[in-house]
Design an enzyme around this catalytic site. Structure first.
Site, PDB file in Angstrom:
ATOM      1  CD  GLU A  72      -3.081  -0.944   2.210  1.00 18.99           C
ATOM      2  OE1 GLU A  72      -2.910  -0.138   3.160  1.00 18.99           O
ATOM      3  OE2 GLU A  72      -4.096  -1.648   2.087  1.00 18.99           O
ATOM      4  CD  GLU A 121      -4.487  -5.528   3.294  1.00 14.98           C
ATOM      5  OE1 GLU A 121      -3.275  -5.775   3.084  1.00 14.98           O
ATOM      6  OE2 GLU A 121      -4.885  -4.632   4.071  1.00 14.98           O
TER       7      GLU A 121
HETATM    8  C1  IDC Z   1      -3.008  -3.964  10.326  1.00 13.00           C
HETATM    9  C2  IDC Z   1      -3.193  -5.145  11.236  1.00 13.00           C
HETATM   10  C3  IDC Z   1      -2.866  -4.748  12.647  1.00 13.00           C
HETATM   11  C4  IDC Z   1      -1.474  -4.133  12.663  1.00 13.00           C
HETATM   12  C5  IDC Z   1      -1.400  -2.966  11.676  1.00 13.00           C
HETATM   13  C6  IDC Z   1      -0.025  -2.328  11.602  1.00 13.00           C
HETATM   14  O1  IDC Z   1      -4.520  -5.642  11.109  1.00 13.00           O
HETATM   15  O2  IDC Z   1      -2.930  -5.867  13.508  1.00 13.00           O
HETATM   16  O3  IDC Z   1      -1.213  -3.658  13.956  1.00 13.00           O
HETATM   17  O4  IDC Z   1      -1.732  -3.449  10.406  1.00 13.00           O
HETATM   18  O5  IDC Z   1       0.866  -3.151  10.968  1.00 13.00           O
HETATM   19  C7  IDC Z   1      -4.031  -2.204   5.678  1.00 13.00           C
HETATM   20  C8  IDC Z   1      -2.701  -2.835   5.687  1.00 13.00           C
HETATM   21  C9  IDC Z   1      -2.602  -3.870   6.774  1.00 13.00           C
HETATM   22  C10 IDC Z   1      -3.358  -3.424   8.026  1.00 13.00           C
HETATM   23  C11 IDC Z   1      -4.841  -3.329   7.661  1.00 13.00           C
HETATM   24  C12 IDC Z   1      -5.750  -2.991   8.846  1.00 13.00           C
HETATM   25  O6  IDC Z   1      -2.328  -3.395   4.448  1.00 13.00           O
HETATM   26  O7  IDC Z   1      -1.250  -4.080   7.070  1.00 13.00           O
HETATM   27  O8  IDC Z   1      -3.198  -4.427   9.004  1.00 13.00           O
HETATM   28  N1  IDC Z   1      -4.988  -2.363   6.606  1.00 13.00           N
HETATM   29  O9  IDC Z   1      -5.415  -1.758   9.390  1.00 13.00           O
HETATM   30  N2  IDC Z   1      -4.476  -1.325   4.796  1.00 13.00           N
HETATM   31  C13 IDC Z   1      -5.696  -0.903   5.165  1.00 13.00           C
HETATM   32  C14 IDC Z   1      -6.040  -1.567   6.317  1.00 13.00           C
END
Ligand code: IDC
Length: 465
Positions: free
Chosen positions: A291, A383
């Site tokens: 992302e 995702e």
């Molecule tokens: C989130 C995980 C969470 C972690 C956070 C930071 O669910 O447990 O603490 O990342 O690393 C994304 C990202 C993905 C995120 C997810 C939800 O690709 O890594 O995971 N998210 O926030 N993009 C939008 C949402």
């Protein structure tokens, strides 16, 4: 209409149909087939308490508005909390009534319910399961159910072979568009216990998933701390997916910092290695930047045009997914749109562009962008979450359903965040599931997991000619 009136009307129609020679219309009306099966599994038990999954399969004709009843044989057994249905208990009789989103069960469809309970004496399994009053004996109208056997026509990789991009679609070895539906791991640096043989078996066999996305964070204790170790973990997950006939997306999970150029050197090293090692496999898709954020499209394009040749040099025929601006929102989250990509595409072939969404945060204007972009750019939803962009909070069923219906219609592949037991709404499993060996009973699924499993496990019907 009263029953007699219906009978009279049918008789009248039959007479008219015979007069018109429409004998098919007069064929005797079969009564509705009924039948059901219940799999009850105690997922865990502790002093005086337990958690169980109740998987209801409708073997008869479709039902709308169902009620599951059963008996708890020991006087000390009580339902404390139930989910994915409205639960009640009167003495030893327990009732679970389907809720809005699972009240219709097609033939063969399942509802994954779960409960926690308490007990004082023994904790015997419930008896006398019945769906709308029909005993759940595992048979239809008292006949022996057919043996479900092996899932027919081969695994997703056997059927589709090496994939490639054709026009705006992902195409299989017959050059026909396909949609892959599957799950994403959580960060493999945190949740390695969730990816063992039992969990990947469940993903392939119970979920009938086409795909496992392997999310290898680069920062946050990920790849940068142990390049060789993470490379080998990714490769072994690719092998585990391959052994079960699933595709795997190797996700270079950049997130913070958002500019992928920060990790350009690492990306080249990593992809040179995994592409060389996996070049002979048919099940690998490369996702080069999860992302991008806080970076322009031209910055992302510049990164892609340096990383893609490294992959191609080692593995010339694999599909590559390129992240897009604004957390892979095609630029929408930055106030831009897909047109910046359409007007200035990455200079490479056999690539797709990533679109990510979180259903509770990203709604109509994002769906509109995907609908527009889908006719111009090959898209892959590598995702998405059923919850808010934090990865936590309540499942937004309406928005998730609108999204998945749209992706099905457009044949856009997807991977759901996450196939893990993280303590957050986006996780498919309840906390404590991983490493416990049971990934299959319905009691281990969260609301998000039950919803995704019900979407992903429907037949693929991939074209084969
Ligand atoms: C989130 C995980 C969470 C972690 C956070 C930071 O669910 O447990 O603490 O990342 O690393 C994304 C990202 C993905 C995120 C997810 C939800 O690709 O890594 O995971 N998210 O926030 N993009 C939008 C949402």
């Amino acid at each position: 209409m009263r029953r007699n009136a219906v009978k009279r009307l049918l008789a009248l129609l039959a007479t008219c149909a015979t007069a018109l020679g429409l004998t098919a219309l007069t064929a005797p009306q079969a009564t509705a087939a009924t039948g059901c099966k219940v799999d009850y599994t105690v997922a865990s038990q502790w002093q005086g308490g337990f958690q169980a999954g109740v998987k209801v399969t409708n073997l008869g004709d479709p039902v709308t508005g169902w009620k599951l009843t059963f008996t708890l044989p020991d006087a000390g057994q009580k339902v404390v909390q139930g989910w994915n249905a409205t639960w009640s208990q009167s003495g030893s009789a327990v009732t679970a009534v389907g809720v809005d989103w699972n009240r219709t069960l097609a033939t063969g469809a399942t509802a994954d319910l779960g409960l926690t309970g308490s007990f004082t004496g023994a904790n015997p399994a419930p008896t006398a399961f019945a769906l709308n009053g029909v005993p759940c004996t595992g048979s239809v109208d008292g006949t022996t159910p057919p043996d479900p056997g092996e899932p027919g026509d081969g695994t997703p990789v056997e059927v589709n072979g090496q994939l490639h991009v054709c026009g705006v679609n992902l195409c299989n070895q017959y050059n026909r568009p396909i949609q892959l539906r599957g799950m994403s791991t959580h960060g493999i640096q945190w949740f390695s216990q969730c990816y063992d043989n039992a969990s990947v078996d469940a993903l392939a066999e119970d979920w009938k998933s086409d795909l496992l996305r392997v999310a290898m964070y680069v920062q946050e204790d990920g790849y940068e701390t142990d390049p060789a170790g993470f490379t080998s973990r990714v490769n072994s997950l690719v092998d585990m997916a391959e052994a079960r006939g699933m595709y795997s997306i190797i996700d270079f999970h950049t997130l913070t910092p958002g500019d992928p150029n920060h990790n350009l050197g690492r990306a080249k090293t990593f992809f040179a290695s995994v592409a060389a090692r996996n070049a002979g496999k048919k099940n690998v898709i490369y996702e080069i930047a999860n992302e991008p954020n806080g970076v322009s499209w031209s910055g992302i394009k510049n990164y892609a045009e340096q990383v893609i040749p490294v992959i191609r040099a080692a593995d010339p025929d694999a599909v590559v997914i390129v992240g897009t601006r604004g957390w892979s929102s095609l630029g929408v989250s930055d106030g831009s749109s897909e047109s910046e990509i359409v007007n200035n595409p990455v200079n490479a072939t056999n690539i797709m562009y990533a679109f990510h969404f979180y259903a509770a945060s990203h709604k109509d204007n994002y769906r509109a962008a995907v609908s527009r972009a889908a006719s111009q750019l090959p898209l892959f939803v590598s995702e998405f979450g059923t919850v808010s962009a934090t990865g936590d909070g309540a499942v937004d069923r309406a928005s998730t359903t609108a999204w998945l219906d749209l992706l099905d219609r457009l044949k856009i592949g997807y991977a759901n965040w996450t196939y893990s037991d993280a303590p957050e709404g986006s996780a498919a499993f309840r906390p404590g599931t991983c490493g416990g060996g049971d990934y299959s009973s319905s009691g281990v699924l969260t609301e998000s997991g039950a919803l995704l499993k019900s979407r992903i496990s429907t037949p693929d019907s991939f074209p084969t000619s």
